[in-house]
Design a protein around this motif. Structure first.
Motif, PDB file in Angstrom:
ATOM      1  N   SER A 198      32.001 -17.326  19.265  1.00 25.76           N
ATOM      2  CA  SER A 198      32.966 -17.184  18.180  1.00 25.76           C
ATOM      3  C   SER A 198      32.524 -16.127  17.184  1.00 25.76           C
ATOM      4  N   SER A 199      33.321 -16.003  16.123  1.00 18.43           N
ATOM      5  CA  SER A 199      32.983 -15.064  15.057  1.00 18.43           C
ATOM      6  C   SER A 199      31.666 -15.450  14.377  1.00 18.43           C
ATOM      7  N   TYR A 200      31.287 -16.709  14.446  1.00 21.36           N
ATOM      8  CA  TYR A 200      29.983 -17.137  13.928  1.00 21.36           C
ATOM      9  C   TYR A 200      28.865 -16.393  14.648  1.00 21.36           C
ATOM     10  N   ASP A 201      28.948 -16.325  15.966  1.00 23.08           N
ATOM     11  CA  ASP A 201      27.909 -15.646  16.749  1.00 23.08           C
ATOM     12  C   ASP A 201      27.827 -14.168  16.405  1.00 23.08           C
ATOM     13  N   VAL A 202      28.983 -13.573  16.138  1.00 25.42           N
ATOM     14  CA  VAL A 202      29.016 -12.154  15.770  1.00 25.42           C
ATOM     15  C   VAL A 202      28.339 -11.933  14.420  1.00 25.42           C
ATOM     16  N   LEU A 203      28.656 -12.782  13.451  1.00 26.18           N
ATOM     17  CA  LEU A 203      28.135 -12.608  12.096  1.00 26.18           C
ATOM     18  C   LEU A 203      26.668 -12.996  11.969  1.00 26.18           C
ATOM     19  N   VAL A 204      26.293 -14.121  12.531  1.00 26.40           N
ATOM     20  CA  VAL A 204      24.949 -14.666  12.319  1.00 26.40           C
ATOM     21  C   VAL A 204      23.949 -14.171  13.362  1.00 26.40           C
ATOM     22  N   ASP A 205      24.346 -14.183  14.632  1.00 26.86           N
ATOM     23  CA  ASP A 205      23.419 -13.823  15.706  1.00 26.86           C
ATOM     24  C   ASP A 205      23.581 -12.386  16.196  1.00 26.86           C
ATOM     25  N   ARG A 206      24.543 -11.670  15.601  1.00 30.56           N
ATOM     26  CA  ARG A 206      24.814 -10.281  15.987  1.00 30.56           C
ATOM     27  C   ARG A 206      25.199 -10.143  17.469  1.00 30.56           C
ATOM     28  N   THR A 207      25.847 -11.153  18.007  1.00 30.88           N
ATOM     29  CA  THR A 207      26.366 -11.060  19.367  1.00 30.88           C
ATOM     30  C   THR A 207      27.475 -10.008  19.408  1.00 30.88           C
ATOM     31  N   PRO A 208      27.482  -9.113  20.401  1.00 29.16           N
ATOM     32  CA  PRO A 208      28.540  -8.102  20.474  1.00 29.16           C
ATOM     33  C   PRO A 208      29.933  -8.731  20.488  1.00 29.16           C
ATOM     34  N   VAL A 209      30.852  -8.121  19.783  1.00 32.53           N
ATOM     35  CA  VAL A 209      32.210  -8.665  19.659  1.00 32.53           C
ATOM     36  C   VAL A 209      32.828  -8.928  21.027  1.00 32.53           C
ATOM     37  N   MET A 210      32.680  -7.977  21.940  1.00 29.97           N
ATOM     38  CA  MET A 210      33.362  -8.109  23.226  1.00 29.97           C
ATOM     39  C   MET A 210      32.771  -9.213  24.094  1.00 29.97           C
ATOM     40  N   ASP A 211      31.589  -9.713  23.748  1.00 32.62           N
ATOM     41  CA  ASP A 211      31.018 -10.856  24.460  1.00 32.62           C
ATOM     42  C   ASP A 211      31.647 -12.171  23.991  1.00 32.62           C
ATOM     43  N   CYS A 212      32.348 -12.126  22.873  1.00 31.50           N
ATOM     44  CA  CYS A 212      32.931 -13.343  22.293  1.00 31.50           C
ATOM     45  C   CYS A 212      34.454 -13.361  22.347  1.00 31.50           C
ATOM     46  N   VAL A 213      35.068 -12.223  22.624  1.00 34.50           N
ATOM     47  CA  VAL A 213      36.526 -12.111  22.628  1.00 34.50           C
ATOM     48  C   VAL A 213      37.127 -12.861  23.812  1.00 34.50           C
ATOM     49  N   MET A 214      38.260 -13.492  23.573  1.00 36.46           N
ATOM     50  CA  MET A 214      38.977 -14.222  24.611  1.00 36.46           C
ATOM     51  C   MET A 214      40.398 -13.675  24.754  1.00 36.46           C
ATOM     52  N   ARG A 250      28.001  -7.394   7.860  1.00 33.68           N
ATOM     53  CA  ARG A 250      27.816  -7.852   9.240  1.00 33.68           C
ATOM     54  C   ARG A 250      29.043  -7.558  10.114  1.00 33.68           C
ATOM     55  N   LEU A 251      30.228  -7.895   9.619  1.00 34.15           N
ATOM     56  CA  LEU A 251      31.440  -7.670  10.413  1.00 34.15           C
ATOM     57  C   LEU A 251      31.738  -6.181  10.532  1.00 34.15           C
ATOM     58  N   GLN A 252      31.529  -5.436   9.464  1.00 34.03           N
ATOM     59  CA  GLN A 252      31.751  -3.990   9.485  1.00 34.03           C
ATOM     60  C   GLN A 252      30.926  -3.338  10.590  1.00 34.03           C
ATOM     61  N   LYS A 253      29.660  -3.717  10.694  1.00 32.64           N
ATOM     62  CA  LYS A 253      28.788  -3.139  11.716  1.00 32.64           C
ATOM     63  C   LYS A 253      29.209  -3.575  13.112  1.00 32.64           C
ATOM     64  N   ALA A 254      29.650  -4.817  13.235  1.00 35.68           N
ATOM     65  CA  ALA A 254      30.080  -5.328  14.541  1.00 35.68           C
ATOM     66  C   ALA A 254      31.328  -4.615  15.050  1.00 35.68           C
ATOM     67  N   LEU A 255      32.186  -4.180  14.118  1.00 41.29           N
ATOM     68  CA  LEU A 255      33.439  -3.510  14.500  1.00 41.29           C
ATOM     69  C   LEU A 255      33.297  -1.992  14.480  1.00 41.29           C
ATOM     70  N   GLY A 256      32.071  -1.505  14.297  1.00 36.49           N
ATOM     71  CA  GLY A 256      31.868  -0.067  14.174  1.00 36.49           C
ATOM     72  C   GLY A 256      32.090   0.706  15.450  1.00 36.49           C
ATOM     73  N   ALA A 257      31.839   0.072  16.591  1.00 36.68           N
ATOM     74  CA  ALA A 257      32.026   0.761  17.874  1.00 36.68           C
ATOM     75  C   ALA A 257      33.500   0.771  18.266  1.00 36.68           C
ATOM     76  N   ASP A 258      33.850   1.662  19.173  1.00 37.26           N
ATOM     77  CA  ASP A 258      35.222   1.701  19.695  1.00 37.26           C
ATOM     78  C   ASP A 258      35.384   0.552  20.682  1.00 37.26           C
ATOM     79  N   LEU A 259      36.140  -0.447  20.306  1.00 36.52           N
ATOM     80  CA  LEU A 259      36.313  -1.642  21.130  1.00 36.52           C
ATOM     81  C   LEU A 259      37.515  -1.543  22.060  1.00 36.52           C
TER      82      LEU A 259
END
Length: 258
Positions: free
Chosen positions: A58-74, A106-115
């Protein structure tokens, strides 16, 4: 990718309903769309048909554990619309991040790449805490759902002050794409008065489209589908399609960006 935060610190103003149905409308008109659920209640996730048991990340993993967004997207049942869901773990994120140096970014950096998306809509919690701050710092622009009631302008004033502080300290490029008047009831004189007051204060910033009080909008989440799917012909669905069309005219022409 154009990043749009949907925020208002007041609860019950239609943030999640707006996020779900505008995301659906954008996807239906050909925009490859990502919706991010940043509310620990997870209502946007449930309302789009993703149950709590299905949310492995979830978004928790993205914010806290820095999991890549695309690993959490459904994927969702809506073609062209994906979801970064929320879980109850997100309620602890503000405490866990409080002593982290880059906690607002945290979210800004996670969304920085071209998804690979054209547009991203972020459904914020009903507060002006660290989760909403992350959304405002990451966003290009802000969409504000505003309920047509007596205290609407007072709450809006607080939000605009917060936006000003975010612009000064974290995100100087943050803009406001528009104010969407929700729960509009023409039978109620107060509704008309609030609408007139908001438009007189903010002028062109207020969308022409208003979202009416509508039973179908309230029923749709319990079926796990957007109102646009549940009943595309109801007044609420027609209003959200009109709002999405109006929103598109305010978005930059260039969709894909890093």
């Amino acid at each position: 990718m154009i990043r749009i935060a949907i925020a208002n610190q007041k609860g019950g103003v239609g943030k999640t309903t707006t996020a779900i149905n505008v995301s659906t409308a954008l996807a239906a008109t050909g925009w490859k769309t990502l919706m991010i659920d940043l509310d620990p209640q997870g209502n946007a996730s449930t309302g789009i048909g993703i149950s709590a048991s299905e949310r492995e990340a979830s978004s928790y993993d993205v914010l806290v554990d820095r999991t890549p967004v695309m690993d959490c997207v459904m994927p969702t049942s809506i073609p062209g619309l994906d979801l970064l869901p929320a879980t109850v773990d997100l309620s602890g994120a503000e405490v866990e991040l409080v002593n982290v140096d880059d906690r607002a970014h945290r979210l800004q950096k996670a969304l920085g790449a071209d998804l690979g998306y054209d547009v991203c809509l972020i459904d914020c919690p009903p507060s002006l805490g660290l989760l909403t701050l992350n959304a405002l710092t990451a966003a290009d622009t802000l969409l504000v759902p505003l309920q047509c009631e007596f205290f609407a302008l007072e709450g809006l004033s607080q939000l605009l002050q917060t936006v000003d502080r975010v612009q000064q300290r974290f995100n100087p490029d943050l803009g406001i794409i528009g104010i969407a008047l929700t729960m509009f009831d023409r039978r109620n004189r107060l509704t008309d008065q609030v609408s007139e007051d908001v438009r007189s204060c903010l002028g062109q910033l207020v969308f022409e489209t208003t979202i009416p009080r509508n039973v179908r909008l309230s029923e749709a989440p319990s079926h796990g589908v957007p109102a646009l799917i549940y009943d595309h012909a109801c007044a609420g669905s027609r209003a959200y399609m009109a709002l999405a069309r109006e929103l598109i005219t305010r978005l930059p022409e260039k969709r894909k960006a890093a």
